[in-house]
Design a protein around this motif. Sequence first.
Motif, PDB file in Angstrom:
ATOM      1  N   GLU A 199       0.824  -1.214   0.000  1.00  0.00           N
ATOM      2  CA  GLU A 199       0.000   0.000   0.000  1.00  0.00           C
ATOM      3  C   GLU A 199       0.857   1.262   0.000  1.00  0.00           C
ATOM      4  N   SER A 200       2.010   1.188   0.665  1.00  0.00           N
ATOM      5  CA  SER A 200       2.900   2.347   0.789  1.00  0.00           C
ATOM      6  C   SER A 200       3.770   2.551  -0.442  1.00  0.00           C
ATOM      7  N   GLY A 201       3.648   1.668  -1.421  1.00  0.00           N
ATOM      8  CA  GLY A 201       4.394   1.821  -2.659  1.00  0.00           C
ATOM      9  C   GLY A 201       5.719   1.104  -2.704  1.00  0.00           C
ATOM     10  N   PHE A 202       6.031   0.295  -1.688  1.00  0.00           N
ATOM     11  CA  PHE A 202       7.278  -0.475  -1.693  1.00  0.00           C
ATOM     12  C   PHE A 202       7.096  -1.787  -2.460  1.00  0.00           C
ATOM     13  N   ILE A 203       8.197  -2.252  -3.033  1.00  0.00           N
ATOM     14  CA  ILE A 203       8.232  -3.548  -3.710  1.00  0.00           C
ATOM     15  C   ILE A 203       9.066  -4.492  -2.855  1.00  0.00           C
ATOM     16  N   PRO A 204       8.449  -5.425  -2.127  1.00  0.00           N
ATOM     17  CA  PRO A 204       9.208  -6.349  -1.278  1.00  0.00           C
ATOM     18  C   PRO A 204      10.040  -7.326  -2.112  1.00  0.00           C
ATOM     19  N   VAL A 205      11.287  -7.489  -1.713  1.00  0.00           N
ATOM     20  CA  VAL A 205      12.196  -8.446  -2.362  1.00  0.00           C
ATOM     21  C   VAL A 205      12.738  -9.366  -1.278  1.00  0.00           C
ATOM     22  N   PHE A 206      12.314 -10.624  -1.310  1.00  0.00           N
ATOM     23  CA  PHE A 206      12.638 -11.558  -0.241  1.00  0.00           C
ATOM     24  C   PHE A 206      13.799 -12.476  -0.604  1.00  0.00           C
ATOM     25  N   SER A 207      14.727 -12.631   0.334  1.00  0.00           N
ATOM     26  CA  SER A 207      15.740 -13.683   0.242  1.00  0.00           C
ATOM     27  C   SER A 207      15.158 -14.960   0.838  1.00  0.00           C
ATOM     28  N   ALA A 208      15.938 -16.030   0.804  1.00  0.00           N
ATOM     29  CA  ALA A 208      15.457 -17.332   1.286  1.00  0.00           C
ATOM     30  C   ALA A 208      15.750 -17.542   2.777  1.00  0.00           C
ATOM     31  N   ILE A 209      15.921 -16.456   3.518  1.00  0.00           N
ATOM     32  CA  ILE A 209      16.195 -16.542   4.954  1.00  0.00           C
ATOM     33  C   ILE A 209      14.931 -16.180   5.734  1.00  0.00           C
ATOM     34  N   THR A 210      14.519 -17.069   6.630  1.00  0.00           N
ATOM     35  CA  THR A 210      13.354 -16.838   7.478  1.00  0.00           C
ATOM     36  C   THR A 210      13.797 -16.856   8.947  1.00  0.00           C
ATOM     37  N   HIS A 211      12.835 -16.906   9.869  1.00  0.00           N
ATOM     38  CA  HIS A 211      13.188 -17.015  11.288  1.00  0.00           C
ATOM     39  C   HIS A 211      12.080 -17.774  12.012  1.00  0.00           C
ATOM     40  N   ASP A 212      12.368 -18.188  13.244  1.00  0.00           N
ATOM     41  CA  ASP A 212      11.402 -18.993  13.985  1.00  0.00           C
ATOM     42  C   ASP A 212      10.668 -18.212  15.068  1.00  0.00           C
ATOM     43  N   GLY A 213      10.926 -16.911  15.165  1.00  0.00           N
ATOM     44  CA  GLY A 213      10.291 -16.102  16.195  1.00  0.00           C
ATOM     45  C   GLY A 213      10.962 -16.211  17.546  1.00  0.00           C
TER      46      GLY A 213
END
Length: 296
Positions: free
Chosen positions: A172-186
């Motif tokens: 909505e804010s106009g950003f384009i998310p670009v994700f790497s293959a790194i996540t987390h478990d919280g």
Amino acid sequence: MKDLKSQLKIATSNSLSFGEGRGEGLYVIKIGGNVIDDSEKLHHFLKAFADLKGNKILVHGGGKMATKLAAEMHIEAKMVEGRRITDIETLRIVTMVYAGLISKNLIAQLQMHGCNALGLSGADGNLIKATKRPIQKIKSKTDDTFLEVDFGFVGDLDDNSIEIKNLSKLLESGFIPVFSAITHDGKSQLLNTNADTIASALAVSMSKNYETSLVYCFEKKGVLVDIDDESSVIREINPINYKDLKAKGIVADGMLPKLHNAFEALNKGVKEVFIGKADDLNELVSRGFLGTKLTK
């Protein structure tokens, strides 16, 4: 006047907020590691991605850079029955390479093309939370025995892994998310998650708010009958001919999890799935003349 204000208030309170009711379109596009390794092809793809109109999310693989860096640091790649183990040393390297060098290089190029991209891991904004893969039993390739395998710091996703609200706010804010293959478990632990799986999970979760198209871009023109013949593209794959293609060995190896993720996405609300060549991105998503389309 009072009646008019009351009507307007009711209309406003009943109206849909951005993305609700699947009124907006969204592309979730995954770019393969072989394209990332080729600077010319990558530049062409990123220009096409930047020019693509509408809401979009990019997910990228890692290419060969992490493997090369590990070798230079004398960190041996650990494999069990052909499947990679992510130990702590490997996790540190893939985090540096995927979420660091590759991510920022992609962002810099996209910004050059006027695309207001934001490089992210799953930990940023708590956008993708994974679960560390438990020890699994896998069948030996040499006999009928089963091996207990600890895949290390590998993250698996479920239907609740994506933080839809925060991700929608970025769009909505106009950003384009670009994700790497790194996540987390919280719980402060980073995890290495398959990029194809991330793309599928993003497409499925965001399909609750958007008309979502999932696109897998790599170095081939689509799913091929003959891997060495670019003209042998299978234009459409459905669950029936998919079984036949698997039985004949036409679809095998790395394409199997990609297609599994694709069909799962279709069954969970994604509008359409395309697989094709990164060079053909615009034609692939705009007219569907090229590549392979998956249907239910």
